[in-house]
Enzyme design. Structure first.
Site, short mmCIF file in Angstrom:
data_model
loop_
_atom_site.label_atom_id
_atom_site.label_comp_id
_atom_site.label_asym_id
_atom_site.label_seq_id
_atom_site.Cartn_x
_atom_site.Cartn_y
_atom_site.Cartn_z
N GLU A 1 -5.57 10.26 -3.04
CA GLU A 1 -6.90 9.73 -2.78
C GLU A 1 -7.89 10.20 -3.87
O GLU A 1 -7.62 11.19 -4.58
CB GLU A 1 -7.39 10.24 -1.41
CG GLU A 1 -6.55 9.74 -0.24
CD GLU A 1 -6.88 8.31 0.17
OE1 GLU A 1 -6.97 7.42 -0.70
OE2 GLU A 1 -7.03 8.06 1.38
N HIS B 1 -6.62 4.50 -4.92
CA HIS B 1 -5.53 5.48 -4.77
C HIS B 1 -4.20 4.95 -5.29
O HIS B 1 -3.96 3.75 -5.34
CB HIS B 1 -5.41 6.00 -3.33
CG HIS B 1 -4.88 5.06 -2.31
ND1 HIS B 1 -5.23 5.13 -0.98
CD2 HIS B 1 -4.02 4.01 -2.38
CE1 HIS B 1 -4.60 4.20 -0.29
NE2 HIS B 1 -3.87 3.50 -1.11
N ASP C 1 5.42 7.59 -0.76
CA ASP C 1 4.47 8.18 0.19
C ASP C 1 4.82 7.78 1.62
O ASP C 1 5.66 6.91 1.84
CB ASP C 1 3.03 7.77 -0.15
CG ASP C 1 2.81 6.27 -0.21
OD1 ASP C 1 3.78 5.51 0.01
OD2 ASP C 1 1.68 5.85 -0.49
N ASN D 1 -9.63 1.82 -2.73
CA ASN D 1 -10.43 2.94 -3.25
C ASN D 1 -9.85 3.53 -4.53
O ASN D 1 -10.28 4.58 -5.00
CB ASN D 1 -10.56 4.04 -2.18
CG ASN D 1 -9.22 4.67 -1.84
OD1 ASN D 1 -8.17 4.24 -2.33
ND2 ASN D 1 -9.23 5.68 -0.98
C1 GLP Z 1 -1.15 2.03 0.75
C2 GLP Z 1 0.03 2.89 0.32
C3 GLP Z 1 0.34 2.73 -1.13
C4 GLP Z 1 0.17 1.30 -1.50
C5 GLP Z 1 -1.30 0.96 -1.45
C6 GLP Z 1 -1.58 -0.51 -1.55
O1 GLP Z 1 -2.00 2.72 1.59
N1 GLP Z 1 -0.12 4.25 0.62
O2 GLP Z 1 1.63 3.19 -1.43
O3 GLP Z 1 0.69 1.05 -2.78
O4 GLP Z 1 -1.93 1.52 -0.33
O5 GLP Z 1 -1.10 -1.20 -0.43
P1 GLP Z 1 -0.97 -2.76 -0.36
O6 GLP Z 1 0.09 -3.15 -1.33
O7 GLP Z 1 -0.55 -3.08 1.07
O8 GLP Z 1 -2.28 -3.34 -0.70
#
Ligand code: GLP
Length: 244
Positions: free
Chosen positions: A143, A138, A67, A136
């Site tokens: 989302e 995702h 992403d 949340n």
């Molecule tokens: C982000 C990214 C995801 C990621 C997730 C968790 O917004 N879009 O690819 O895996 O949320 O992020 P983090 O590992 O910094 O908690």
């Protein structure tokens, strides 16, 4: 969905990297998808160390991005592309032709989606996906409410994602949309693995493990996959009752 719980982030990351190394050593021509975000960074550093020690080589693997924030590219410190190049592609000396990543600044985002779909059609299905989870629920930028049927697509981000996302950047960024592989790719992959650590993820993990499968909890799609793995540290499991 196989659940693995580890004492702390270090042990969790070690297990994740060894899991990946074993699979790449068994199939050197994998199509891999690695998430950005903070969670997998230590596992990526372990992979780099193993590569430098000659324990694994990714030269015949292909990589796709999971992403990206729309409006950002590799020149923005904190973008997914910046992180993946810095932590994975550059130290592992992955050739550019073996990488397909989103340009979040592209004028034509539908073309970005199509490029990704074509790359995966050519080299896929994805063998192994490393995922984080949003507070949340995702996966990537899928989302809550997004269809499990989507391949690559552009998403309007929820407020919580816009707020939490500021942690990656020094200056405040305008975060409105994301471009992401869809849940369909995760379901069609051979091995999706989700990593989560810390108390901040414990509510999302509780919902993932205890609630029904629903598009309102995108990570619950992993329960539809018969070879999905979840790697958690103890803190991420604080709110659940895990039978050991
Ligand atoms: C982000 C990214 C995801 C990621 C997730 C968790 O917004 N879009 O690819 O895996 O949320 O992020 P983090 O590992 O910094 O908690």
């Amino acid at each position: 969905m196989k659940i693995n719980v580890f004492e702390n982030y270090e042990e969790l990351s070690k297990e994740v990297s060894e899991f990946i190394i074993e699979r790449v050593n068994n199939n050197k021509k994998m199509l891999l998808c690695f998430a950005g975000g903070d969670t997998p960074v230590l596992a990526y550093k372990n992979l780099v160390k193993a590569y430098e020690e000659g324990r694994v080589d990714f030269k015949d693997c292909k990589f796709v991005g999971l992403d990206e924030w729309v409006g950002l590219d590799e020149n923005d410190l904190g973008s997914c592309k910046y992180l993946l190049y810095k932590e994975v592609f550059e130290p592992l000396k992955i050739k550019e032709e073996n990488i397909c990543f989103f340009d979040g600044k592209a004028k034509n985002l539908q073309k970005e989606c199509k490029n990704m779909d074509m790359f995966i059609e050519k080299y896929g299905p994805i063998d192994l996906i490393v995922l984080g989870i949003g507070v949340n629920g995702h996966l990537g930028f899928n989302e809550p409410g997004v269809s499990f049927e989507n391949y690559t697509h552009v998403v309007n981000l929820q407020d919580s994602t816009k707020v939490v996302g500021q942690k990656y950047f020094e200056d405040e960024k305008k975060l409105e949309k994301g471009i992401t592989l869809g849940i369909r790719y995760i379901l069609e992959s051979d091995t999706p693995i989700l990593i989560a650590n810390g108390k901040k993820k414990s509510d999302a993990i509780k919902r993932l493990l205890e609630d029904e499968i629903t598009e309102n909890m995108p990570a619950s799609a992993l329960k539809l996959h018969n070879n999905s793995h979840i790697f958690l540290d103890k803190e991420a499991t604080l709110k659940i009752n895990l039978k050991k």
